[in-house]
Design an enzyme around this catalytic site. Structure first.
Site, short mmCIF file in Angstrom:
data_model
loop_
_atom_site.label_atom_id
_atom_site.label_comp_id
_atom_site.label_asym_id
_atom_site.label_seq_id
_atom_site.Cartn_x
_atom_site.Cartn_y
_atom_site.Cartn_z
N HIS A 70 30.21 -136.50 87.42
CA HIS A 70 29.29 -135.94 86.42
C HIS A 70 29.92 -135.82 85.03
CE1 HIS A 70 25.24 -134.27 86.30
NE2 HIS A 70 25.66 -133.43 85.38
N ASP A 133 24.75 -124.21 86.02
CA ASP A 133 23.30 -124.38 86.16
C ASP A 133 22.97 -125.49 87.16
OD1 ASP A 133 22.34 -122.39 84.49
OD2 ASP A 133 22.65 -123.60 82.70
N GLU A 246 20.64 -116.45 79.64
CA GLU A 246 20.89 -117.72 78.96
C GLU A 246 19.89 -117.85 77.81
OE1 GLU A 246 21.18 -121.42 80.93
OE2 GLU A 246 22.80 -120.80 82.28
#
Length: 497
Positions: A70, A133, A246
């Site tokens: 990622h 997240d 957030e």
């Protein structure tokens, strides 16, 4: 050593069982999530405890530990065809092992956080207390960088929520380390960008998992109100604030990707069109909040807590969006977005993301120069911005932070769409560079998160006065610079200063 491996290739097929694992020899290009870099490694190993020993006896071989790939700038791929790529996901999850009176769990470095979540909650009613997240990431991968999300203001990043590591260093040694034992390696590896060792096991702090989550979004037209409220919430004592804080900004339009439709939590929550015209600001700001609760708590208790907190905030009062869902559903919400993106064919498109830590002292200027000017038309994906408390970070780790007691994570998560007319990847990369230069020219206090530099000088500036210590740890635990060449910090056999 390359000649030796090539000799092995002469008489074995793919999935060779040499080197205490399996080896695939192929010329297929491997990309990371960013889609901007690719390479054909010499071999992909699933997995091998002796890969580093092999590399150390070669003049050129390097070793890259690849989790879910990622990374954005090629960090999780080999830099050339002289690289061995260790597939960390081949380390299966195994059973989550409870320890220390059910306050920690031992998990493999190659386990995905989403699998750790499900195993902990379903088997023990427990959960790690700090997340990212997106949970389709490996434990070792996020611990090598930081790991931040909406719980970071309370519990710190994932690097502050691990008590012990098992690490295979660049010397080929397997070392168990903690803040008490082999502490220099422990803190160097946490946030160390894979430079000192490969994390093969982590002991992660857990706590009782809630059953449900009240998920809330509220909208602001003024950045000053947005930041004031966000900072107030993250400095409240536990039990007197939300469990998750957030924020993000969006374009003040009806654009389905960049505008108001990206704010609502359910399709029928889209606000009256008059709300969009109430402010002439090109961008708006959204606080994303959550309260955890158990099934035994009646809804009126949750309503009371949420109302008491929300009435102190300065958001546009007719822009309150909320939904209740299970704790697992909440934490895996990005997984659902991933499924949609894959169905739309955009998940595998390039992602020129940019992640920064910006000091509270500079976030207003960042809003002025970047959000309201460079990015006023959106980026085709989320633009996260929310505050984090410095006191929740253990600064003995390798993570480098900007100045100040409060700083903001800014995550520009671009999604290119190959089926629509949009800026080219080259243009988007150039815009990221422009943002970086704007921050430098205007004297903003910031650091790159998930940093990427192409020069030694860039890395020296990033680490600042911590650079000599970083080099010292590299010389001690990976003296041949075998590990993580994709970071482009050190070159094989040439650490130097």
């Amino acid at each position: 050593m390359i000649a030796y491996l090539e000799q092995q290739h002469d008489f074995v097929h793919d999935n060779d069982t040499t080197l205490d694992g399996t080896i695939d020899y192929h010329s297929t290009l491997i990309k990371d999530f960013g889609g901007l870099h690719s390479t054909s490694p010499f071999a992909v190993i699933r997995p091998s405890s002796t890969a580093i020993h092999f590399a150390s006896h070669s003049p050129t071989l390097t070793v890259t530990a690849r989790g879910n790939g990622h990374s954005i700038n090629g960090q999780s791929i080999s830099t050339n065809n002289h690289g061995l790529l260790i597939d960390m996901k081949s380390f299966t999850l195994h059973d989550v092992v409870l320890s220390n009176n059910n306050t920690t769990v031992d998990v493999n470095g190659g386990a995905l956080w989403e699998d750790v979540l499900k195993s902990c909650v379903m088997n023990y009613g427990l959960a790690p207390r700090s997340w990212t997240d997106y949970l389709g990431l490996t434990v070792g991968g996020t611990l090598s960088n930081g790991g931040v999300s909406g719980q970071t203001f309370r519990y710190g990043p994932q690097t502050s929520n691990v008590t012990e590591l098992e690490v295979v260093t660049g010397n080929g040694e397997t070392v168990v380390c903690s803040s008490q034992d082999n502490s220099d390696l422990f803190f160097a590896v946490l946030g160390g960008l894979g430079q000192f060792g490969i994390i093969t096991r982590a002991r992660v702090v857990v706590q009782p998992a809630p059953d449900m989550v009240r998920w809330i979004r509220v909208v602001y037209s003024e950045f000053e109100d947005f930041t004031r409220d966000a900072e107030w919430l993250i400095t409240r004592p536990e039990g007197e604030s939300f469990d998750y804080v957030e924020g993000f900004l969006f374009v003040n339009s009806d654009d389905p990707v960049n505008g108001w439709p990206s704010v609502v939590l359910e399709a029928d929550q889209l606000p009256d069109p008059s709300v969009m015209t109430r402010s002439d600001n090109p961008v708006m700001y959204c606080l994303e909040l959550a309260l955890h609760y158990s099934k035994e708590n009646c809804s009126s208790t949750v309503d009371t807590m949420a109302t008491r907190l929300l009435e102190r905030l300065r958001f546009m009062k007719d822009t309150l969006f909320k939904v209740d869902l299970s704790y697992i559903e909440f934490l895996l919400r990005v997984k659902e977005a991933e499924k949609q993106a894959k169905a739309n064919g955009i998940w595998d498109a390039p992602h020129p993301w940019l992640n920064l830590f910006v000091s509270k002292s500079s976030i207003s200027d960042f809003n002025h120069f970047v959000f309201k000017k460079i990015l006023k038309d959106g980026i085709g994906g989320p633009m996260l911005v929310y505050p984090i408390l410095r006191s929740r970070w253990d600064e003995r780790t390798s993570v480098v932070l900007p100045d100040g007691d409060i700083f903001y994570i800014v995550a520009l998560l671009r999604f290119t769409n190959p089926y629509q007319k949009s800026p080219s990847v080259r243009d988007l990369v150039a815009q990221n560079h422009e943002i970086f230069q704007v921050c430098v020219r205007n004297g903003l206090n910031f650091k790159l998160y998930l940093p990427h530099y192409n020069t030694k000088e860039g890395w020296k500036q990033h680490f600042g006065d911590r650079w000599p210590r970083f080099v010292e740890m590299k010389s001690r635990y990976d003296p041949l610079a075998i590990l993580a060449p994709g970071q482009k910090i050190f070159t094989r056999n040439n650490i130097g200063e």
